[in-house]
Motif scaffolding. Structure first.
Motif, PDB file in Angstrom:
ATOM      1  N   TYR A   1       0.795  -1.233   0.000  1.00 44.22           N
ATOM      2  CA  TYR A   1       0.000   0.000   0.000  1.00 44.22           C
ATOM      3  C   TYR A   1       0.829   1.286   0.000  1.00 44.22           C
ATOM      4  N   HIS A   2       2.032   1.235   0.508  1.00 38.33           N
ATOM      5  CA  HIS A   2       2.814   2.477   0.545  1.00 38.33           C
ATOM      6  C   HIS A   2       3.889   2.507  -0.534  1.00 38.33           C
ATOM      7  N   GLU A   3       4.087   1.411  -1.216  1.00 34.80           N
ATOM      8  CA  GLU A   3       5.046   1.408  -2.320  1.00 34.80           C
ATOM      9  C   GLU A   3       4.308   1.190  -3.638  1.00 34.80           C
ATOM     10  N   LYS A   4       3.681   0.008  -3.806  1.00 38.14           N
ATOM     11  CA  LYS A   4       2.997  -0.266  -5.082  1.00 38.14           C
ATOM     12  C   LYS A   4       1.775   0.624  -5.281  1.00 38.14           C
ATOM     13  N   ARG A   5       1.021   0.886  -4.211  1.00 37.23           N
ATOM     14  CA  ARG A   5      -0.237   1.643  -4.356  1.00 37.23           C
ATOM     15  C   ARG A   5      -0.169   2.962  -3.568  1.00 37.23           C
ATOM     16  N   GLY A   6       0.975   3.598  -3.687  1.00 38.68           N
ATOM     17  CA  GLY A   6       1.203   4.842  -2.945  1.00 38.68           C
ATOM     18  C   GLY A   6       0.215   5.942  -3.278  1.00 38.68           C
ATOM     19  N   ASP A   7      -0.338   5.933  -4.512  1.00 35.78           N
ATOM     20  CA  ASP A   7      -1.316   6.967  -4.881  1.00 35.78           C
ATOM     21  C   ASP A   7      -2.527   6.910  -3.961  1.00 35.78           C
ATOM     22  N   LEU A   8      -2.981   5.676  -3.680  1.00 27.83           N
ATOM     23  CA  LEU A   8      -4.169   5.494  -2.830  1.00 27.83           C
ATOM     24  C   LEU A   8      -3.891   6.003  -1.423  1.00 27.83           C
ATOM     25  N   THR A   9      -2.794   5.586  -0.826  1.00 29.16           N
ATOM     26  CA  THR A   9      -2.546   5.978   0.570  1.00 29.16           C
ATOM     27  C   THR A   9      -2.233   7.470   0.670  1.00 29.16           C
ATOM     28  N   ARG A  10      -1.569   8.034  -0.346  1.00 33.12           N
ATOM     29  CA  ARG A  10      -1.322   9.490  -0.328  1.00 33.12           C
ATOM     30  C   ARG A  10      -2.640  10.260  -0.399  1.00 33.12           C
ATOM     31  N   GLN A  11      -3.525   9.796  -1.275  1.00 34.96           N
ATOM     32  CA  GLN A  11      -4.831  10.450  -1.410  1.00 34.96           C
ATOM     33  C   GLN A  11      -5.619  10.377  -0.099  1.00 34.96           C
ATOM     34  N   LEU A  12      -5.585   9.208   0.545  1.00 34.14           N
ATOM     35  CA  LEU A  12      -6.301   9.045   1.817  1.00 34.14           C
ATOM     36  C   LEU A  12      -5.723   9.950   2.900  1.00 34.14           C
ATOM     37  N   ALA A  13      -4.396  10.102   2.878  1.00 38.66           N
ATOM     38  CA  ALA A  13      -3.752  10.950   3.891  1.00 38.66           C
ATOM     39  C   ALA A  13      -4.068  12.423   3.638  1.00 38.66           C
ATOM     40  N   GLU A  14      -4.074  12.811   2.357  1.00 43.12           N
ATOM     41  CA  GLU A  14      -4.264  14.235   2.038  1.00 43.12           C
ATOM     42  C   GLU A  14      -5.735  14.651   2.074  1.00 43.12           C
ATOM     43  N   GLU A  15      -6.602  13.790   1.558  1.00 49.20           N
ATOM     44  CA  GLU A  15      -8.011  14.175   1.429  1.00 49.20           C
ATOM     45  C   GLU A  15      -8.891  13.628   2.552  1.00 49.20           C
ATOM     46  N   GLY A  16      -8.349  12.717   3.348  1.00 48.04           N
ATOM     47  CA  GLY A  16      -9.129  12.117   4.426  1.00 48.04           C
ATOM     48  C   GLY A  16      -9.924  10.921   3.943  1.00 48.04           C
ATOM     49  N   GLN A  17     -10.586  10.274   4.892  1.00 48.72           N
ATOM     50  CA  GLN A  17     -11.368   9.084   4.547  1.00 48.72           C
ATOM     51  C   GLN A  17     -12.785   9.473   4.158  1.00 48.72           C
TER      52      GLN A  17
ATOM     53  N   LEU B   1     -12.949 -10.364   4.791  1.00 54.65           N
ATOM     54  CA  LEU B   1     -14.157 -10.957   4.192  1.00 54.65           C
ATOM     55  C   LEU B   1     -14.637 -10.183   2.972  1.00 54.65           C
ATOM     56  N   PHE B   2     -14.470  -8.852   3.004  1.00 55.12           N
ATOM     57  CA  PHE B   2     -14.983  -8.029   1.903  1.00 55.12           C
ATOM     58  C   PHE B   2     -13.876  -7.528   0.988  1.00 55.12           C
ATOM     59  N   ASN B   3     -12.678  -8.060   1.191  1.00 57.33           N
ATOM     60  CA  ASN B   3     -11.566  -7.719   0.290  1.00 57.33           C
ATOM     61  C   ASN B   3     -11.431  -6.197   0.155  1.00 57.33           C
ATOM     62  N   ALA B   4     -11.454  -5.519   1.295  1.00 60.72           N
ATOM     63  CA  ALA B   4     -11.523  -4.052   1.285  1.00 60.72           C
ATOM     64  C   ALA B   4     -10.138  -3.414   1.328  1.00 60.72           C
ATOM     65  N   ASP B   5     -10.015  -2.316   0.615  1.00 61.69           N
ATOM     66  CA  ASP B   5      -8.806  -1.502   0.666  1.00 61.69           C
ATOM     67  C   ASP B   5      -8.888  -0.542   1.849  1.00 61.69           C
ATOM     68  N   PRO B   6      -7.756   0.031   2.275  1.00 61.47           N
ATOM     69  CA  PRO B   6      -7.824   1.109   3.271  1.00 61.47           C
ATOM     70  C   PRO B   6      -8.755   2.214   2.760  1.00 61.47           C
ATOM     71  N   GLY B   7      -9.583   2.745   3.654  1.00 64.05           N
ATOM     72  CA  GLY B   7     -10.470   3.844   3.275  1.00 64.05           C
ATOM     73  C   GLY B   7     -11.840   3.401   2.805  1.00 64.05           C
ATOM     74  N   GLU B   8     -12.046   2.094   2.598  1.00 66.94           N
ATOM     75  CA  GLU B   8     -13.330   1.652   2.016  1.00 66.94           C
ATOM     76  C   GLU B   8     -14.428   1.397   3.030  1.00 66.94           C
ATOM     77  N   ILE B   9     -14.082   0.799   4.166  1.00 68.24           N
ATOM     78  CA  ILE B   9     -15.135   0.508   5.146  1.00 68.24           C
ATOM     79  C   ILE B   9     -14.706   1.010   6.527  1.00 68.24           C
ATOM     80  N   PHE B  10     -15.667   1.640   7.197  1.00 70.51           N
ATOM     81  CA  PHE B  10     -15.456   2.132   8.560  1.00 70.51           C
ATOM     82  C   PHE B  10     -15.974   1.036   9.489  1.00 70.51           C
ATOM     83  N   VAL B  11     -15.125   0.562  10.389  1.00 69.86           N
ATOM     84  CA  VAL B  11     -15.457  -0.646  11.156  1.00 69.86           C
ATOM     85  C   VAL B  11     -15.438  -0.380  12.652  1.00 69.86           C
ATOM     86  N   VAL B  12     -16.444  -0.894  13.349  1.00 69.41           N
ATOM     87  CA  VAL B  12     -16.341  -1.008  14.800  1.00 69.41           C
ATOM     88  C   VAL B  12     -16.568  -2.474  15.130  1.00 69.41           C
TER      89      VAL B  12
END
Ligand code: ZN
Length: 216
Positions: free
Chosen positions: A18-34, A53-64
């Motif tokens: 997530y921070h090397e191959k998909r750095g665009d996603l994590t940078r966007q999440l850090a800059e624009e928020g979730q 279970l839902f094959n979710a990326d960071p930023g996709e589901i808010f979990v408690v």
């Protein structure tokens, strides 16, 4: 492998992905928020991790997560409402459009509740009894003595949580105006099947066959 080394190996894999191959996603999440559109309220059980279970990326589901995926009734008092706080943030700040209560088979929390309902005293346990009392009506409805009722009680517990979600006035108003939908799902760890509560029939069916979920 040492358990902490196992964690570190997993972290290195996450970081490489997530921070090397998909750095665009994590940078966007850090800059624009979730901006997740989905909240999942799940059990703490290690076998039912929503992100897996839902094959979710960071930023996709808010979990408690808590014991048995319970939602307490709306009680705005001075108690320490961890689950209600997370729900409030998800609905009012993030504006999630879907809330999924994710229960599961062989739930230890439900098993503890059934044991208490059978008259057993849980030795050296200070919190679980009062917490699971939130779903006592599920046991009362389906009985705790019949081993065959285990799944029925687990599913009824999910319905109790949906009912409690609707006791929050700002959830009910959003459900009524169509900006928020509530779902009750039950995961069978034996078969891998995911069943969804169909509000029209009150029954749980394989997710692919519930018309509302399929946009029909
Ligand atoms: Zn559980």
């Amino acid at each position: 492998m040492n358990p902490i080394n196992r964690l570190l190996a997993g972290y290195r894999s996450y970081r490489a992905l997530y921070h090397e191959k998909r750095g665009d996603l994590t940078r966007q999440l850090a800059e624009e928020g979730q901006k997740p559109e989905i909240m999942v309220i799940a059990c703490s059980d290690s076998r039912v991790d929503p992100a897996i279970l839902f094959n979710a990326d960071p930023g996709e589901i808010f979990v408690v997560r808590n014991v048995a995926a319970l939602v307490p009734p709306y009680s705005p008092d001075s108690s320490h409402h961890g689950t209600s706080s997370a729900i409030e943030f998800a609905v009012k700040d993030l504006g999630v459009r879907e809330i999924v209560i994710l229960g599961h088979h062989k739930c230890g929390g439900v098993q503890a509740m059934r044991s208490i309902h059978q008259g057993n005293k849980l030795e050296d346990r200070e919190f679980i009894g009062a917490w699971m009392a939130l779903a006592e009506d599920a046991c009362a409805m389906h009985g705790a003595d019949d081993p065959g009722s285990e799944a029925a009680v687990e599913m009824a517990t999910i319905k109790t949580s949906i009912r409690n979600l609707k006791s929050f006035p700002w959830i009910l108003s959003r459900v009524d105006d169509g900006s928020l939908r509530l779902h009750g799902w039950w995961f069978d760890i034996n078969t891998g099947n995911m069943l969804a509560h169909d509000p029209k029939t009150g029954q749980f069916s394989i997710v692919d066959s519930v018309p509302d979920l399929m946009g029909k």
